[in-house]
Scaffold this active site. Structure first.
Site, PDB file in Angstrom:
ATOM      1  N   GLY A 173       4.634 -16.886   8.742  1.00 24.26           N
ATOM      2  CA  GLY A 173       4.136 -16.253   7.523  1.00 24.26           C
ATOM      3  C   GLY A 173       5.220 -16.283   6.471  1.00 24.26           C
ATOM      4  O   GLY A 173       6.388 -16.490   6.786  1.00 24.26           O
ATOM      5  N   CYS A 199       8.173 -18.672  14.180  1.00 17.85           N
ATOM      6  CA  CYS A 199       8.821 -18.385  12.895  1.00 17.85           C
ATOM      7  C   CYS A 199       8.748 -16.882  12.572  1.00 17.85           C
ATOM      8  O   CYS A 199       9.316 -16.082  13.313  1.00 17.85           O
ATOM      9  CB  CYS A 199       8.198 -19.260  11.808  1.00 17.85           C
ATOM     10  SG  CYS A 199       9.219 -19.366  10.351  1.00 17.85           S
ATOM     11  N   TYR A 200       8.011 -16.477  11.544  1.00 19.49           N
ATOM     12  CA  TYR A 200       7.930 -15.041  11.241  1.00 19.49           C
ATOM     13  C   TYR A 200       7.414 -14.259  12.461  1.00 19.49           C
ATOM     14  O   TYR A 200       7.856 -13.141  12.740  1.00 19.49           O
ATOM     15  CB  TYR A 200       6.998 -14.807  10.039  1.00 19.49           C
ATOM     16  CG  TYR A 200       6.754 -13.335   9.749  1.00 19.49           C
ATOM     17  CD1 TYR A 200       7.614 -12.613   8.932  1.00 19.49           C
ATOM     18  CD2 TYR A 200       5.661 -12.655  10.328  1.00 19.49           C
ATOM     19  CE1 TYR A 200       7.406 -11.261   8.688  1.00 19.49           C
ATOM     20  CE2 TYR A 200       5.448 -11.318  10.085  1.00 19.49           C
ATOM     21  CZ  TYR A 200       6.319 -10.618   9.263  1.00 19.49           C
ATOM     22  OH  TYR A 200       6.109  -9.281   9.025  1.00 19.49           O
ATOM     23  N   HIS A 203       8.330 -24.884  13.769  1.00 25.94           N
ATOM     24  CA  HIS A 203       6.858 -24.937  13.851  1.00 25.94           C
ATOM     25  C   HIS A 203       6.408 -26.015  14.835  1.00 25.94           C
ATOM     26  O   HIS A 203       6.467 -27.204  14.518  1.00 25.94           O
ATOM     27  CB  HIS A 203       6.265 -25.210  12.469  1.00 25.94           C
ATOM     28  CG  HIS A 203       6.371 -24.033  11.560  1.00 25.94           C
ATOM     29  ND1 HIS A 203       5.396 -23.066  11.463  1.00 25.94           N
ATOM     30  CD2 HIS A 203       7.373 -23.637  10.744  1.00 25.94           C
ATOM     31  CE1 HIS A 203       5.770 -22.141  10.603  1.00 25.94           C
ATOM     32  NE2 HIS A 203       6.978 -22.457  10.153  1.00 25.94           N
ATOM     33  N   GLU A 228       3.410 -26.607  15.682  1.00 24.95           N
ATOM     34  CA  GLU A 228       2.045 -27.063  15.385  1.00 24.95           C
ATOM     35  C   GLU A 228       1.989 -28.231  14.406  1.00 24.95           C
ATOM     36  O   GLU A 228       0.975 -28.890  14.284  1.00 24.95           O
ATOM     37  CB  GLU A 228       1.194 -25.890  14.865  1.00 24.95           C
ATOM     38  CG  GLU A 228       1.580 -25.327  13.499  1.00 24.95           C
ATOM     39  CD  GLU A 228       2.711 -24.298  13.536  1.00 24.95           C
ATOM     40  OE1 GLU A 228       3.494 -24.312  14.507  1.00 24.95           O
ATOM     41  OE2 GLU A 228       2.840 -23.522  12.580  1.00 24.95           O
ATOM     42  N   GLY A 249     -30.056 -30.761   4.863  1.00 24.57           N
ATOM     43  CA  GLY A 249     -29.878 -32.177   5.205  1.00 24.57           C
ATOM     44  C   GLY A 249     -28.424 -32.490   5.518  1.00 24.57           C
ATOM     45  O   GLY A 249     -28.105 -33.556   5.997  1.00 24.57           O
ATOM     46  N   GLY A 250     -27.540 -31.549   5.224  1.00 23.38           N
ATOM     47  CA  GLY A 250     -26.131 -31.735   5.554  1.00 23.38           C
ATOM     48  C   GLY A 250     -25.873 -31.437   7.024  1.00 23.38           C
ATOM     49  O   GLY A 250     -26.763 -30.961   7.738  1.00 23.38           O
ATOM     50  N   ASP A 305     -23.880 -29.166   8.538  1.00 23.13           N
ATOM     51  CA  ASP A 305     -23.780 -27.780   9.001  1.00 23.13           C
ATOM     52  C   ASP A 305     -25.154 -27.135   9.196  1.00 23.13           C
ATOM     53  O   ASP A 305     -25.417 -26.528  10.233  1.00 23.13           O
ATOM     54  CB  ASP A 305     -22.940 -26.949   8.020  1.00 23.13           C
ATOM     55  CG  ASP A 305     -21.603 -27.603   7.750  1.00 23.13           C
ATOM     56  OD1 ASP A 305     -21.185 -28.420   8.589  1.00 23.13           O
ATOM     57  OD2 ASP A 305     -20.994 -27.313   6.702  1.00 23.13           O
ATOM     58  N   SER A 344     -27.958 -28.641   9.572  1.00 23.86           N
ATOM     59  CA  SER A 344     -28.731 -29.371  10.593  1.00 23.86           C
ATOM     60  C   SER A 344     -28.323 -28.944  12.000  1.00 23.86           C
ATOM     61  O   SER A 344     -29.175 -28.717  12.867  1.00 23.86           O
ATOM     62  CB  SER A 344     -28.517 -30.874  10.454  1.00 23.86           C
ATOM     63  OG  SER A 344     -28.939 -31.317   9.199  1.00 23.86           O
ATOM     64  N   LYS A 360     -14.960 -28.175  11.012  1.00 24.38           N
ATOM     65  CA  LYS A 360     -15.931 -29.219  10.683  1.00 24.38           C
ATOM     66  C   LYS A 360     -16.044 -30.314  11.756  1.00 24.38           C
ATOM     67  O   LYS A 360     -17.133 -30.692  12.151  1.00 24.38           O
ATOM     68  CB  LYS A 360     -15.540 -29.864   9.347  1.00 24.38           C
ATOM     69  CG  LYS A 360     -16.554 -30.816   8.811  1.00 24.38           C
ATOM     70  CD  LYS A 360     -17.590 -30.064   8.031  1.00 24.38           C
ATOM     71  CE  LYS A 360     -18.626 -30.965   7.408  1.00 24.38           C
ATOM     72  NZ  LYS A 360     -19.567 -30.172   6.601  1.00 24.38           N
TER      73      LYS A 360
END
Ligand code: XMP
Length: 509
Positions: free
Chosen positions: A51, A78-79, A165, A167, A220-221, A223, A225, A365
């Site tokens: 952070g 880290c933090y 880090h 990640e 129709g996208g 998510d 659907s 996503k």
């Protein structure tokens, strides 16, 4: 599962992603999480994220120190490490030399966290504070030139701290370190797959909904659907999907949706043709924000009117994704501006006394895409490029008329066909055409023409926040241009947009 306590690091979504990539479920929680709730989550490990704060700042984020009495392994990054060391009685102070970017990590006492990590390896640092004294039970594990406590551990209590880090990509062995934490230290099992997730969520939806009804706005996208099919699998015909045709869709979009969801998947779909309801108030409107406002309002009206005809609807389902949720709850308030509001039927649940169902709210996503494939949605739907809610209205620059929409639709279909055929559809973030409000002179068959100009836009991006224009092969651009001018009446010139975002935006309006 693993819980990540979010101290506001820009990387905490990345931590969650990395953990999930190892097929271990991971959830991000705010620092003020209630200890009882944390106990109910029953995590096998806790990661304290980094952070931007200093532990000595008055308002720096803190979490309950009771997490250290749960008997659960903790990894502070880290933090998060500084918070842990400080909370357990060690010392943290402003570093003599701040460290940003690349550093060489020397692993002095490996232990389980550094299994299969070489003695020296690059790591990525970003800190102004450093550990000055360790709490009882801790010993230093690795150092860099500027940081004697780059990694610390109390293996007895299974507490670990990393100043760097793990990640980020710039720490090449970071994934291995996280893997060691998950499997060797926390004892997690890699059993979180999309199939297992789907099964769980479907059972949950069934239980929540009981014999009540659910409505959902299908766009129709990807998510909406995936949300629709998941709920359909749980409760079948108790789900009604409302598909609003606003007259601003791509070529054959409505028919394609009906075919897939109604005929093929046998879902309960209400197809509402509201073309005139949208196009009438849009007549003569050229200001993009006005266009968006009108479309947003008409959408709400049309959706609500249709939803009201569905008796005993108790729930409204939405395809909200995890980043939207994290951004709104983040310790430092995320950039909420990326959440688009126009398609958000947000006001509706309150007005109609509906409860929300958001089965994708813990997914990213690309996980939604995997889930879509796992439950049987076709690949071409799952891999669709994002399409803006206001549709072609913001790609017909200037006045929107049925004629101009029809020109753009034909152009768009050619563009998509060629981009797909050349294998670029998945490689770019978005590729589309824009109809400009000016005409230019051309010559066709010895005759002077005075017709429309089309701008092609293709961008690469990770999240739509920044984007670069795609370096499509000239041959492909040439073919697209040729086909458009030959096949679409009313176009005599095609140009390619070579601006990046920022300072431009992806859409032209
Ligand atoms: P910009 O043009 O702001 O677009 O760089 C970023 C991303 O958002 C999409 N976009 C929209 N999506 N409603 C939407 O649902 C909108 O009003 C809207 N405007 C832009 C755009 O296609 C890109 O993916």
């Amino acid at each position: 599962m693993i819980v990540v306590i979010d101290f506001g690091s820009q990387y905490n979504q990345l931590i969650a992603r990395r953990v999930r990539d190892y097929k271990v479920y991971c959830q991000i929680e705010p620092p003020d999480i209630d200890i009882e709730r944390l106990k109910t989550l029953n995590p096998q490990g806790i990661i304290l994220s980094g952070g931007p704060s200093s532990i000595y700042e008055k308002n720096s984020p803190r979490t309950t120190e009771e997490i250290f009495s749960l008997g659960v392994p903790v990894l502070g990054i880290c933090y998060g490490m500084q918070f842990m060391v400080h909370a357990l009685g060690g010392g943290v102070a402003k570093a003599e030399k701040r460290e940003y970017g690349y550093a060489q990590l020397k692993v002095e006492q490996p232990g389980e966290l550094f299994n299969e990590v070489p003695g020296t390896t690059p790591c990525w640092m970003s800190h102004g504070d450093s550990i000055t004294a360790l709490p009882d039970g801790f010993s230093p594990r690795a150092a860099t030139d500027n940081t004697p406590y780059a990694a610390v551990a109390d293996p007895k209590r299974r507490f670990y701290g990393l100043q760097f880090h793990p990640e980020v990509e710039h720490t090449p062995k970071g994934k291995q370190i996280l893997k060691n934490f998950l499997f060797d230290i926390c004892g997690c099992k890699p059993n979180w797959t999309m199939k297992a997730f789907a099964k769980e969520v479907i059972a949950e939806i069934r239980e929540t909904v009981g014999n009540k009804s659910v409505i959902l706005g299908l766009s129709g996208g990807v998510d909406s659907s995936v949300t629709a099919l998941l709920i359909h699998k749980a409760i079948g015909k108790q789900l009604t999907c409302i598909f609003v045709d606003n007259g601003l869709l791509r070529l054959n979009e409505g028919a394609r949706m009906k075919k897939l969801f109604k005929q093929h998947l046998k879902m309960n779909i209400r197809y509402v043709n509201a073309t005139d309801q949208f196009l009438n108030p849009l007549a003569g409107v050229i200001d993009p924000e006005k266009k968006r406002k009108i479309i947003g309002k008409v959408f709400m009206d049309v959706f609500e009117a249709e939803a009201k005809t569905i008796t005993d609807a108790d729930f409204l389902a939405q395809g909200t994704l995890y980043p939207d949720i994290i951004e709104s709850q983040s310790a430092f308030g995320g950039p909420t501006s990326i959440i688009k509001s126009h398609h958000n039927v947000g006001g509706l649940p309150k007005k109609m006394k509906l409860k929300l169902i958001e089965p994708l709210k813990f997914l990213f996503k690309d996980e939604v895409r995997k889930l879509g494939l796992a439950i049987g949605l076709p690949e071409d739907l799952v891999w669709r490029q994002p399409f803006p809610g206001p549709g072609l209205a913001i790609r017909v620059i200037g006045e929107i008329t049925k004629k101009r929409l029809s020109v753009l639709r034909k152009v768009d279909a050619i563009l998509i066909e060629e981009i797909r055929a050349a294998g670029y559809y998945k490689k770019v973030w978005q590729s589309f055409a824009v109809l400009l409000p000016i005409k230019s002179v051309g010559v066709m068959g010895d005759k002077r023409t005075y017709e429309n100009i089309i701008a092609l836009r293709a961008v690469t991006s990770k999240d739509a926040m920044t984007a670069d224009w795609a370096k499509l092969p000239h041959k492909l651009l040439g073919r697209i241009s040729n086909r458009i001018i030959n096949e679409v009446n009313g176009v005599n010139r095609v140009v390619y947009d070579i601006s990046s975002k920022p300072p431009s935006t992806i859409e032209w309006e």
